[in-house]
Design a protein around this motif. Structure first.
Motif, PDB file in Angstrom:
ATOM      1  N   LEU A  64     -18.651 -45.802  29.949  1.00  0.00           N
ATOM      2  CA  LEU A  64     -18.109 -46.378  31.172  1.00  0.00           C
ATOM      3  C   LEU A  64     -18.476 -47.851  31.304  1.00  0.00           C
ATOM      4  O   LEU A  64     -17.641 -48.693  31.669  1.00  0.00           O
ATOM      5  N   GLU A  65     -19.751 -48.175  30.981  1.00  0.00           N
ATOM      6  CA  GLU A  65     -20.181 -49.566  31.111  1.00  0.00           C
ATOM      7  C   GLU A  65     -19.465 -50.465  30.099  1.00  0.00           C
ATOM      8  O   GLU A  65     -19.025 -51.578  30.418  1.00  0.00           O
ATOM      9  N   ARG A  68     -15.910 -50.882  31.201  1.00  0.00           N
ATOM     10  CA  ARG A  68     -15.812 -51.818  32.322  1.00  0.00           C
ATOM     11  C   ARG A  68     -15.899 -53.263  31.837  1.00  0.00           C
ATOM     12  O   ARG A  68     -15.148 -54.137  32.281  1.00  0.00           O
ATOM     13  N   GLN A  69     -16.852 -53.495  30.886  1.00  0.00           N
ATOM     14  CA  GLN A  69     -16.980 -54.860  30.362  1.00  0.00           C
ATOM     15  C   GLN A  69     -15.726 -55.296  29.622  1.00  0.00           C
ATOM     16  O   GLN A  69     -15.269 -56.442  29.749  1.00  0.00           O
ATOM     17  N   THR A  71     -12.610 -54.313  30.045  1.00  0.00           N
ATOM     18  CA  THR A  71     -11.453 -54.528  30.930  1.00  0.00           C
ATOM     19  C   THR A  71     -11.632 -55.731  31.834  1.00  0.00           C
ATOM     20  O   THR A  71     -10.670 -56.185  32.467  1.00  0.00           O
ATOM     21  N   ALA A  72     -12.867 -56.257  31.897  1.00  0.00           N
ATOM     22  CA  ALA A  72     -13.136 -57.352  32.830  1.00  0.00           C
ATOM     23  C   ALA A  72     -12.690 -58.714  32.301  1.00  0.00           C
ATOM     24  O   ALA A  72     -12.651 -59.682  33.048  1.00  0.00           O
ATOM     25  N   LEU A 117      -7.388 -45.049  33.389  1.00  0.00           N
ATOM     26  CA  LEU A 117      -8.021 -45.802  34.465  1.00  0.00           C
ATOM     27  C   LEU A 117      -7.358 -45.579  35.813  1.00  0.00           C
ATOM     28  O   LEU A 117      -7.931 -45.909  36.852  1.00  0.00           O
ATOM     29  N   VAL A 125     -15.752 -47.518  39.707  1.00  0.00           N
ATOM     30  CA  VAL A 125     -16.211 -48.803  39.210  1.00  0.00           C
ATOM     31  C   VAL A 125     -15.257 -49.361  38.175  1.00  0.00           C
ATOM     32  O   VAL A 125     -15.036 -50.573  38.080  1.00  0.00           O
ATOM     33  N   LEU A 126     -14.633 -48.458  37.357  1.00  0.00           N
ATOM     34  CA  LEU A 126     -13.660 -48.923  36.375  1.00  0.00           C
ATOM     35  C   LEU A 126     -12.330 -49.267  37.039  1.00  0.00           C
ATOM     36  O   LEU A 126     -11.728 -50.312  36.792  1.00  0.00           O
ATOM     37  N   GLY A 129     -12.897 -52.268  39.257  1.00  0.00           N
ATOM     38  CA  GLY A 129     -13.152 -53.447  38.451  1.00  0.00           C
ATOM     39  C   GLY A 129     -11.906 -53.909  37.725  1.00  0.00           C
ATOM     40  O   GLY A 129     -11.616 -55.106  37.655  1.00  0.00           O
ATOM     41  N   TYR A 130     -11.140 -52.982  37.208  1.00  0.00           N
ATOM     42  CA  TYR A 130      -9.941 -53.353  36.457  1.00  0.00           C
ATOM     43  C   TYR A 130      -8.914 -54.016  37.374  1.00  0.00           C
ATOM     44  O   TYR A 130      -8.411 -55.103  37.080  1.00  0.00           O
TER      45      TYR A 130
END
Length: 499
Positions: A64-65, A68-69, A71-72, A117, A125-126, A129-130
């Motif tokens: 997940l982390e 997230r990174q 897709t950021a 997503l 958070v994903l 964040g996305y």
């Protein structure tokens, strides 16, 4: 015979008891060992489930982390952002952008590798964040997007490893990050070190590694070709004392069996030797009785002659008297032996004038010694010394020692007797100037029925009882009889008496 049978039965009982103890100890060890194995197995299985579940959760957190990174990043300058991302994150072994096509579609070809997503199951958070980072792009000219990320095993030269991919839609470029397998294993190992605690060793090893007393749990869904290996660092059992006790019992049992077997063998050897000595004793005692009786009968017949001279008559009478005394001494020894063995020997211990008693023995036995060319040198010194002893016993002991000197040390021509005091003991030293006693035999002369096999012994046969009986009687009276091992000029006996 009955005594021997009882002894054998006693020792066999001891061996049987020792063997029973050994069997019981081995059984207890086996039961305890099986219980320990069962406890350890249950313990390791429970810990393996806990640790594997935690590894899966931790891997999910990494997924997940990392997603997230990935897709950021903005589309503008994406390649540079990916390179910087790789350099700053040890877990990322490689990062690139793959254009639309089959190479990119490969990452999303399996449903179980894709994390949608935009689904309700996707962590907020994903999703948040996305959309927050790509909101303007997703709404650009009404573009239809299907934002997804995917995790998939990828075959590299170093082996299979995980890669993460992300794209906005089927026609957009795909962002790819390759996981550094060694760093992922290191991260898992650190987590295991924190979770396993004391008493448990948890490691990640290759499938073909071999470790004893370990539980192996495959990690194919996390790390193909790797297993989780768990080993207890110390026994789980809280009854370790039983194991120690069991091993101690086994060792003790074997020691008892060995000692019992040795004692049985030693006793059997001693009894065989004793039986042989007693058989020899019967033969020797018969000879000892027969010789003086024959002499007495012979000289009694010679005295019946009418023309016998006075000188010869006195000589014959002396011989008859000497042989009679020899029989008396022999019978006294036999009676003493019988009393000692049956525990019926009684003593009259009184304060005795030792010097006066020695005077009497020298006077009575000196004539017999002189017949063999020997003399007695009696160094009286303080002859009024007294000691607590049975006078008859002391007399018999002195006669036995002097008789041995007459038999075996006649060539020395002299026997010396000294009376001294040593601390709280009165000591009588009786020494001859004969050939002495061989060193290897000095510790055996006080054994019953033992007689040194020498030419002198053959010329002066005996039954080997005098010294044995003398020592036993002296010790019963609180004294002792010993051989002076350091005396070199013959044989010297020490008679120790309590004051």
């Amino acid at each position: 015979m009955r005594r021997r049978i009882r002894s054998v039965i006693t020792w066999l009982g001891l061996i049987g008891s020792a063997l029973l103890m050994a069997v019981l100890a081995v059984w207890l060890l086996y039961v305890e060992s099986e219980r320990q194995k069962m406890n350890e197995t249950r313990f390791l299985e429970g810990e393996s489930e806990r640790l594997k579940t935690r590894l899966l959760e931790y891997f999910r957190e990494i997924q997940l982390e990392t997603g997230r990174q990935l897709t950021a990043f903005h589309e503008e300058g994406l390649s540079n952002q990916l390179r910087r991302w790789q350099g700053a994150n040890l877990l990322i072994g490689g990062a690139e952008v793959v254009g639309p096509g089959m190479a990119a579609d490969w990452y999303f070809s399996e449903e179980d590798a894709v994390i949608d997503l935009d689904s309700a199951e996707t962590p907020s958070v994903l999703r948040g964040g996305y959309y927050s980072e790509n909101k303007e792009f997703t709404e650009y000219e009404g573009l239809s997007v299907a934002p997804v990320i995917a995790w998939k095993l990828q075959e590299l030269q170093s082996g299979e490893t995980w890669s993460v991919a992300h794209r906005l839609g089927p026609q957009s470029g795909t962002r790819v990050g390759v996981i550094n397998r060694d760093e992922l294993i290191e991260a898992f190992s650190q987590l295991l070190g924190e979770l396993s605690g004391s008493g448990l060793s948890a490691e990640i090893e290759t499938v073909d590694s071999k470790m004893n007393n370990a539980l192996r749990v495959p990690l194919e869904e996390l790390l193909p070709g790797r297993t989780l290996v768990l080993r207890p660092e110390s026994p789980v059992s809280d009854r370790a004392w039983l194991t120690t006790f069991g091993y101690g019992m086994v060792a003790l049992s074997f020691v008892l069996c060995g000692c019992s077997a040795w004692l049985i063998s030693r006793q059997a050897t001693r009894e065989r030797r004793e039986a042989l000595r007693k058989t020899t004793f019967v033969s020797q005692i018969s000879h000892e009785f027969k010789t003086p009786l024959t002499s007495i009968g012979l000289y009694a017949d010679l005295m019946s002659a009418d023309d016998l001279s006075k000188e010869k008559r006195h000589k014959y009478l002396d011989t008859i008297g000497r042989e009679s005394q020899r029989l008396t001494d022999l019978i006294d020894n036999l009676l003493a032996l019988s009393s000692l063995e049956q525990g019926r020997k009684s003593y009259r211990i009184t304060l005795t004038n030792v010097g006066a008693l020695i005077d009497q023995v020298v006077s009575d036995y000196g004539y017999a010694l002189s017949k063999d060319g020997m003399s007695v040198r009696w160094n009286k010194g303080e002859s009024e010394r007294t000691a607590k002893i049975d006078g008859a016993v002391l007399r018999q002991v002195l006669v036995n020692i002097l008789d041995n000197a007459r038999k075996y040390a006649a060539e020395g021509k002299e026997v010396s007797i000294d009376l001294t005091q040593n601390g709280e003991r009165t000591v009588i030293r009786v020494a001859d100037r004969g050939p002495g006693i061989a060193s290897k035999l000095k510790h055996r002369i006080f054994e019953s029925f033992y007689q040194e096999k020498t030419q002198l012994a053959d010329k002066s046969p005996g039954v080997g009882l005098g010294l044995s009986i003398s020592r036993k009687m002296m010790r019963d009276c609180g004294g002792d009889l010993s051989l002076d091992l350091d005396y070199k000029n013959g044989a010297r006996f020490l008679i120790s008496l309590a004051i």
